[in-house]
Motif scaffolding. Sequence first.
Motif, short mmCIF file in Angstrom:
data_model
loop_
_atom_site.label_atom_id
_atom_site.label_comp_id
_atom_site.label_asym_id
_atom_site.label_seq_id
_atom_site.Cartn_x
_atom_site.Cartn_y
_atom_site.Cartn_z
N PRO A 15 6.59 4.15 8.18
CA PRO A 15 8.26 5.07 9.07
C PRO A 15 8.76 4.69 7.59
O PRO A 15 9.35 5.97 7.53
CB PRO A 15 8.41 4.23 9.94
N THR A 16 8.88 3.85 6.88
CA THR A 16 10.24 3.85 6.09
C THR A 16 9.95 4.78 4.45
O THR A 16 10.60 5.40 4.11
CB THR A 16 10.43 2.55 5.64
N PHE A 17 8.62 4.28 4.38
CA PHE A 17 8.02 5.29 3.04
C PHE A 17 7.62 6.45 3.58
O PHE A 17 7.70 7.41 2.46
CB PHE A 17 6.82 4.42 2.18
N ALA A 18 7.39 6.72 4.92
CA ALA A 18 7.23 8.28 5.46
C ALA A 18 8.60 8.84 5.00
O ALA A 18 8.40 10.35 4.04
CB ALA A 18 7.37 8.53 6.46
N VAL A 19 9.82 8.76 4.46
CA VAL A 19 11.13 8.94 4.63
C VAL A 19 11.84 9.01 2.88
O VAL A 19 11.99 9.56 2.96
CB VAL A 19 12.42 7.82 5.37
N ARG A 32 0.27 -0.83 0.40
CA ARG A 32 -0.04 -0.27 0.19
C ARG A 32 1.05 1.03 -0.34
O ARG A 32 1.14 2.62 -0.41
CB ARG A 32 -0.88 -0.34 1.40
N ALA A 33 1.62 1.28 0.85
CA ALA A 33 2.92 2.27 0.70
C ALA A 33 3.75 3.13 -0.79
O ALA A 33 3.37 3.61 -1.37
CB ALA A 33 3.60 1.78 2.06
N ASN A 34 4.26 1.31 -1.13
CA ASN A 34 4.50 1.48 -2.73
C ASN A 34 3.90 2.20 -3.32
O ASN A 34 4.39 2.95 -4.10
CB ASN A 34 5.22 0.20 -3.17
N LEU A 35 2.69 2.16 -3.26
CA LEU A 35 1.42 1.90 -4.21
C LEU A 35 0.95 3.39 -3.53
O LEU A 35 1.10 4.74 -5.31
CB LEU A 35 0.30 1.75 -4.28
N ALA A 36 1.09 4.37 -2.57
CA ALA A 36 1.38 5.90 -2.50
C ALA A 36 2.04 6.22 -3.29
O ALA A 36 1.87 7.48 -3.64
CB ALA A 36 1.08 5.62 -1.25
N GLY A 37 3.44 5.95 -2.74
CA GLY A 37 4.35 6.46 -3.28
C GLY A 37 3.82 6.44 -5.31
O GLY A 37 4.81 7.96 -5.63
N ALA A 38 4.18 5.27 -5.40
CA ALA A 38 4.36 5.74 -6.68
C ALA A 38 3.12 6.98 -7.25
O ALA A 38 3.04 7.26 -8.39
CB ALA A 38 3.41 4.31 -7.60
#
Length: 184
Positions: free
Chosen positions: A129-133, A92-98
């Motif tokens: 936290p990882t994708f937040a950074v 979910r975090a990866n897709l939010a970033g993309a």
Amino acid sequence: AGLRARGDIRVLPQALLGASMSNYQAGRTVRARELAEEAVVLGRDLGDAGYTTAARSCVAWFAAIDGVPPDRDAIAGGSEEGAHVLQSSVMRANLAGATAVSALLDRRPRDAREALRHLLDPDADGHNPTFAVLTTQDFVDAALATDARDLVERHRDRLAALHERWHGPILVTALRYTESALAL
């Protein structure tokens, strides 16, 4: 290279995605994408729909850099297992970033900001936290483009608090970027 030479396909899929992320963080996006695409092929050849979905999710990030928004259905490959994998926090975090990258490139900073906002909020369900950074630069650019300086200041404070416990280069870079953007 060693895993390939030995034909060790037990660890190779995870190693490919790890190497892809490491190359991306080091600014070697072409190599990072090649590794992620190799992971898709390997997952497909192994008949592992879950792993193939995870690898396609990584490739979606690189496609977003090219301006192509992520397509959840295509990434899941039409499988229940793939759809289930996309529910994980990391996917979910990866897709939010993309999604955010694609929105920024399409000159939709508000959409980009909103795609990332939940990643940054420790009280949100999607906090990562990882994708937040990792997505800091995109969030800062989107928030400042939409006159949401307060969100950037809050993010800077969270990064600074994290920096008290962790001094990883990616965090230091994110914190410096945020401070520089606020100063400008």
